[in-house]
Design a protein around this motif. Sequence first.
Motif, PDB file in Angstrom:
ATOM      1  N   ARG A 107     -18.327   0.094 -34.429  1.00  0.00           N
ATOM      2  CA  ARG A 107     -19.177  -0.340 -33.304  1.00  0.00           C
ATOM      3  C   ARG A 107     -18.365  -0.520 -32.027  1.00  0.00           C
ATOM      4  N   LEU A 108     -17.122  -0.989 -32.141  1.00  0.00           N
ATOM      5  CA  LEU A 108     -16.279  -1.122 -30.951  1.00  0.00           C
ATOM      6  C   LEU A 108     -15.962   0.248 -30.358  1.00  0.00           C
ATOM      7  N   ASN A 109     -15.675   1.233 -31.200  1.00  0.00           N
ATOM      8  CA  ASN A 109     -15.425   2.594 -30.708  1.00  0.00           C
ATOM      9  C   ASN A 109     -16.662   3.172 -30.033  1.00  0.00           C
ATOM     10  N   ASP A 110     -17.849   2.946 -30.617  1.00  0.00           N
ATOM     11  CA  ASP A 110     -19.100   3.403 -29.998  1.00  0.00           C
ATOM     12  C   ASP A 110     -19.281   2.773 -28.622  1.00  0.00           C
ATOM     13  N   LEU A 111     -18.900   1.486 -28.526  1.00  0.00           N
ATOM     14  CA  LEU A 111     -19.017   0.768 -27.258  1.00  0.00           C
ATOM     15  C   LEU A 111     -18.127   1.397 -26.192  1.00  0.00           C
ATOM     16  N   VAL A 112     -16.900   1.758 -26.582  1.00  0.00           N
ATOM     17  CA  VAL A 112     -15.976   2.393 -25.636  1.00  0.00           C
ATOM     18  C   VAL A 112     -16.558   3.704 -25.118  1.00  0.00           C
ATOM     19  N   ARG A 113     -17.049   4.527 -26.016  1.00  0.00           N
ATOM     20  CA  ARG A 113     -17.579   5.841 -25.608  1.00  0.00           C
ATOM     21  C   ARG A 113     -18.821   5.697 -24.736  1.00  0.00           C
ATOM     22  N   GLU A 114     -19.621   4.677 -25.003  1.00  0.00           N
ATOM     23  CA  GLU A 114     -20.809   4.433 -24.178  1.00  0.00           C
ATOM     24  C   GLU A 114     -20.402   4.076 -22.749  1.00  0.00           C
ATOM     25  N   VAL A 115     -19.373   3.227 -22.631  1.00  0.00           N
ATOM     26  CA  VAL A 115     -18.882   2.845 -21.298  1.00  0.00           C
ATOM     27  C   VAL A 115     -18.310   4.062 -20.580  1.00  0.00           C
ATOM     28  N   TRP A 116     -17.537   4.898 -21.286  1.00  0.00           N
ATOM     29  CA  TRP A 116     -16.968   6.099 -20.679  1.00  0.00           C
ATOM     30  C   TRP A 116     -18.045   6.941 -20.005  1.00  0.00           C
ATOM     31  N   SER A 117     -19.186   7.072 -20.668  1.00  0.00           N
ATOM     32  CA  SER A 117     -20.230   7.980 -20.192  1.00  0.00           C
ATOM     33  C   SER A 117     -20.947   7.441 -18.963  1.00  0.00           C
ATOM     34  N   GLU A 118     -20.748   6.156 -18.644  1.00  0.00           N
ATOM     35  CA  GLU A 118     -21.526   5.532 -17.558  1.00  0.00           C
ATOM     36  C   GLU A 118     -20.681   5.127 -16.358  1.00  0.00           C
ATOM     37  N   THR A 119     -19.367   5.371 -16.398  1.00  0.00           N
ATOM     38  CA  THR A 119     -18.521   4.945 -15.283  1.00  0.00           C
ATOM     39  C   THR A 119     -18.178   6.104 -14.360  1.00  0.00           C
ATOM     40  N   ASP A 120     -17.786   5.758 -13.136  1.00  0.00           N
ATOM     41  CA  ASP A 120     -17.446   6.759 -12.124  1.00  0.00           C
ATOM     42  C   ASP A 120     -15.980   7.188 -12.206  1.00  0.00           C
ATOM     43  N   VAL A 121     -15.118   6.239 -12.567  1.00  0.00           N
ATOM     44  CA  VAL A 121     -13.684   6.510 -12.653  1.00  0.00           C
ATOM     45  C   VAL A 121     -13.153   5.928 -13.964  1.00  0.00           C
ATOM     46  N   ILE A 122     -12.342   6.696 -14.666  1.00  0.00           N
ATOM     47  CA  ILE A 122     -11.719   6.224 -15.898  1.00  0.00           C
ATOM     48  C   ILE A 122     -10.209   6.202 -15.706  1.00  0.00           C
ATOM     49  N   SER A 179      -7.919  13.969 -25.406  1.00  0.00           N
ATOM     50  CA  SER A 179      -8.786  15.078 -25.829  1.00  0.00           C
ATOM     51  C   SER A 179     -10.263  14.701 -25.774  1.00  0.00           C
ATOM     52  N   GLU A 180     -10.545  13.410 -25.850  1.00  0.00           N
ATOM     53  CA  GLU A 180     -11.928  12.933 -25.830  1.00  0.00           C
ATOM     54  C   GLU A 180     -12.535  12.966 -24.423  1.00  0.00           C
ATOM     55  N   LEU A 181     -11.706  13.148 -23.395  1.00  0.00           N
ATOM     56  CA  LEU A 181     -12.158  13.015 -22.007  1.00  0.00           C
ATOM     57  C   LEU A 181     -12.743  14.296 -21.429  1.00  0.00           C
ATOM     58  N   ALA A 182     -12.561  15.410 -22.121  1.00  0.00           N
ATOM     59  CA  ALA A 182     -12.872  16.722 -21.534  1.00  0.00           C
ATOM     60  C   ALA A 182     -14.322  16.863 -21.086  1.00  0.00           C
ATOM     61  N   GLU A 183     -15.259  16.276 -21.820  1.00  0.00           N
ATOM     62  CA  GLU A 183     -16.680  16.481 -21.528  1.00  0.00           C
ATOM     63  C   GLU A 183     -17.246  15.475 -20.526  1.00  0.00           C
ATOM     64  N   LEU A 184     -16.439  14.550 -20.030  1.00  0.00           N
ATOM     65  CA  LEU A 184     -16.954  13.482 -19.172  1.00  0.00           C
ATOM     66  C   LEU A 184     -17.032  13.923 -17.719  1.00  0.00           C
ATOM     67  N   LYS A 185     -18.011  13.362 -17.009  1.00  0.00           N
ATOM     68  CA  LYS A 185     -18.187  13.707 -15.593  1.00  0.00           C
ATOM     69  C   LYS A 185     -17.352  12.819 -14.671  1.00  0.00           C
ATOM     70  N   ALA A 186     -16.818  11.730 -15.200  1.00  0.00           N
ATOM     71  CA  ALA A 186     -16.049  10.788 -14.385  1.00  0.00           C
ATOM     72  C   ALA A 186     -14.725  11.386 -13.935  1.00  0.00           C
ATOM     73  N   THR A 187     -14.217  10.879 -12.801  1.00  0.00           N
ATOM     74  CA  THR A 187     -12.851  11.187 -12.388  1.00  0.00           C
ATOM     75  C   THR A 187     -11.896  10.453 -13.315  1.00  0.00           C
ATOM     76  N   VAL A 188     -10.880  11.145 -13.812  1.00  0.00           N
ATOM     77  CA  VAL A 188      -9.951  10.539 -14.769  1.00  0.00           C
ATOM     78  C   VAL A 188      -8.559  10.439 -14.142  1.00  0.00           C
ATOM     79  N   ILE A 189      -8.027   9.231 -14.106  1.00  0.00           N
ATOM     80  CA  ILE A 189      -6.663   9.024 -13.625  1.00  0.00           C
ATOM     81  C   ILE A 189      -5.827   8.441 -14.770  1.00  0.00           C
TER      82      ILE A 189
END
Length: 322
Positions: free
Chosen positions: A103-118, A137-147
């Motif tokens: 559930r904690l991992n699911d929570l992380v991925r949910e937050v990733w999908s809703e933020t503007d910058v990671i 490797s998990e970041l490839a499909e996200l629309k957020a800017t990744v730093i």
Amino acid sequence: MGGTVSSRTGKSERKPRTHRHREAARVTQDDVYRAGFACFVGRPNAGKSTLTNAIIGQKIAITSNKPQTTRHVIRGIVHRENAQLVLVDTPGLHRPRTLLGERLNDLVREVWSETDVIGVCFPADEPVGRGDRFISSELAELKATVIAVVTKVDLVDPGTLAKHLLAVSELYDFAEIVPVSAVSGHQVQTLVDVLVKHLPESPQLYPDDVLTDEPEQVLIAELIREAALEGVRDELPHSIAVLVEEMMVEGGLTKIYADLYVERDSQKSIVIGSRGVRLKEVGSHARGEIEQLLGTRVYLDLHVRVAKEWQRDPRQLRKLGF
């Protein structure tokens, strides 16, 4: 090393308290008002919560040298003249061994999908490893800017840091790479500048005087859990949960009744300690932190309860807020 390295462009009777940000506002580099969400992610114990607290200027996320300390999504708000940064602290992404871990991992991925910058955190004092490569490797499909955020740079020499920055740059096509130290404050404001720069144009999201939107009872439960984590055996941190059952205000005194949950009787004995000494120490330390948070005198009543295998029990997880 200064600058950034760019690779491409319960039952509470208490009214909710707002927390005022103490840091002076800083102007963004353009005249546009920007507001949005950013989050720090990374493997457990990468310094995410310590960095969040350093940026906000007040303790809103608990910290410990034990991995997987963070279990809740905590939002802290940074106010500037032309920007508002909502910083989301998340649990560390890890290989789950229990239902709680899943559930904690699911929570992380949910937050990733809703933020503007990671901001992906890589501790400078540890080599880039399998966990870092997995997260990247998990970041490839996200629309957020990744730093990339290289944390704990105060613990290494410049040569080691330079090699680490190079290794991080090879993991992913990061928009920017920022080395920081939350402990010394090195480049913390530079990191905020970078995060704000990548936020979208937006009206203000929260009132000026709000520092966090986390309910007080959750913050208090986390402060109690942090006190309970200090000095216990390695197997206990994952087994401790805290639930604030009741809060009430009587004059200038806030009374708080809370339960600490563990999974076995043997763990209960460890938390309580010989003749209750350890539990008294936990209560004393937590009370000081809570008084600082609330700005009032606090009476804290703690009890330790056993909820067998709660990390694997859906009903117990719901009760404890997961």
